[in-house]
Enzyme design. Structure first.
Site, PDB file in Angstrom:
ATOM      1  N   PRO A  86       0.815  -1.215   0.000  1.00 48.83           N
ATOM      2  CA  PRO A  86       0.000   0.000   0.000  1.00 48.83           C
ATOM      3  C   PRO A  86       0.847   1.263   0.000  1.00 48.83           C
ATOM      4  CG  PRO A  86      -0.075  -1.068   2.151  1.00 48.83           C
ATOM      5  CD  PRO A  86       0.602  -2.028   1.222  1.00 48.83           C
ATOM      6  N   GLU A 113       1.010  -8.343   8.871  1.00 39.85           N
ATOM      7  CA  GLU A 113       1.279  -6.916   9.044  1.00 39.85           C
ATOM      8  C   GLU A 113       2.381  -6.406   8.117  1.00 39.85           C
ATOM      9  OE1 GLU A 113      -0.454  -4.688  10.947  1.00 39.85           O
ATOM     10  OE2 GLU A 113      -1.803  -6.421  11.131  1.00 39.85           O
ATOM     11  N   ARG A 151      -1.864  -8.537 -20.664  1.00 42.18           N
ATOM     12  CA  ARG A 151      -2.555  -8.046 -21.860  1.00 42.18           C
ATOM     13  C   ARG A 151      -1.622  -7.270 -22.788  1.00 42.18           C
ATOM     14  NH1 ARG A 151      -8.001  -8.062 -21.757  1.00 42.18           N
ATOM     15  NH2 ARG A 151      -8.136  -6.200 -23.068  1.00 42.18           N
ATOM     16  N   ASP A 165      -8.889  -0.582 -25.189  1.00 44.31           N
ATOM     17  CA  ASP A 165      -9.337  -0.692 -23.811  1.00 44.31           C
ATOM     18  C   ASP A 165      -9.484   0.672 -23.147  1.00 44.31           C
ATOM     19  OD1 ASP A 165      -9.402  -3.416 -23.893  1.00 44.31           O
ATOM     20  OD2 ASP A 165      -7.426  -3.699 -22.985  1.00 44.31           O
TER      21      ASP A 165
END
Length: 223
Positions: A86, A113, A151, A165
């Site tokens: 994150p 964690e 892709r 796309d």
């Protein structure tokens, strides 16, 4: 290209053994290698986590099994090593294209964690996030990255399909229709039945702009 995913839960990657990715790996377009970090643990019980120094809730993945797993799949550091975190840069189509056309990939999935910072400092080239929220582990983000990156690996899908796309040109994709021509009273736009490719392209461009303005106006700020 070879993509190695390092995880404590290899069974979570079953979805990557189906559909477009399966067909691409079966044809040898790229290789997908799922690596169980537990197999590299020197603990007799295969333990790969421990309590954090300094206190705190939860457990932290220990460095030894991760370091040895990475060294096993990429001994000379010829691959680009990514940690799903994150704290990383937010994943987007630009990053996907860069990863698809670069070196082999090693993707590390954290859990609990997080992982011991030393293995990140020693082994990781880039941290990537899929959004500003927290998941229970890096497995789902890794699947998102692999699905998107694949892709853009030449041979996975038709090049013109990837180019059309959403986000490929900074816009959302235009609406798509197929048979029947009328469904629940809603008809396919006449222009798509005209066979006039220039008019169809113009209509699709206009609809992409309209959809983007309505749903993601922020994408139009630089246009």
């Amino acid at each position: 290209m070879k993509i190695s995913i390092l995880t404590l839960f290899p069974e979570m990657f079953e979805p990557l053994k189906h559909s477009i990715i399966k067909r691409a790996t079966d044809r040898g377009v790229f290789e997908l290698n799922i690596v169980d970090i537990r197999e590299f643990s020197e603990d007799k019980h295969g333990k790969c986590d421990d309590e954090p120094f300094g206190g705190g809730v939860g457990m932290v993945m220990t460095p030894q099994p991760i370091y040895d797993a990475i060294s096993s799949v990429d001994p000379d550091h010829s691959a680009w090593r990514v940690f799903m975190s994150p704290k990383g840069a937010t994943f987007n189509v630009g990053i996907a294209k860069r990863l698809a056309l670069g070196r082999d990939l090693v993707i590390l999935c954290g859990h609990y964690e997080g992982v011991d910072q030393r293995v990140i400092d020693l082994c990781i080239d880039e941290e990537i996030s899929i959004g500003d929220y927290i998941l229970t582990g890096g497995e789902l983000p890794a699947m998102v990255v692999v699905d998107c990156v694949s892709r853009f690996i030449p041979g996975t899908i038709k090049e013109e399909s990837a180019q059309g796309d959403s986000f490929s040109e900074g816009l959302l994709e235009y609406p798509q229709y197929t048979r029947p021509r009328v469904f629940k009273g809603l008809e396919v736009p006449d222009v798509l039945l005209s066979g006039h490719h220039e008019k169809i392209d113009k209509w699709r461009r206009q609809k992409s702009l309209e959809f983007t303005a309505k749903l993601r106006a922020d994408l139009l700020e630089d246009k």
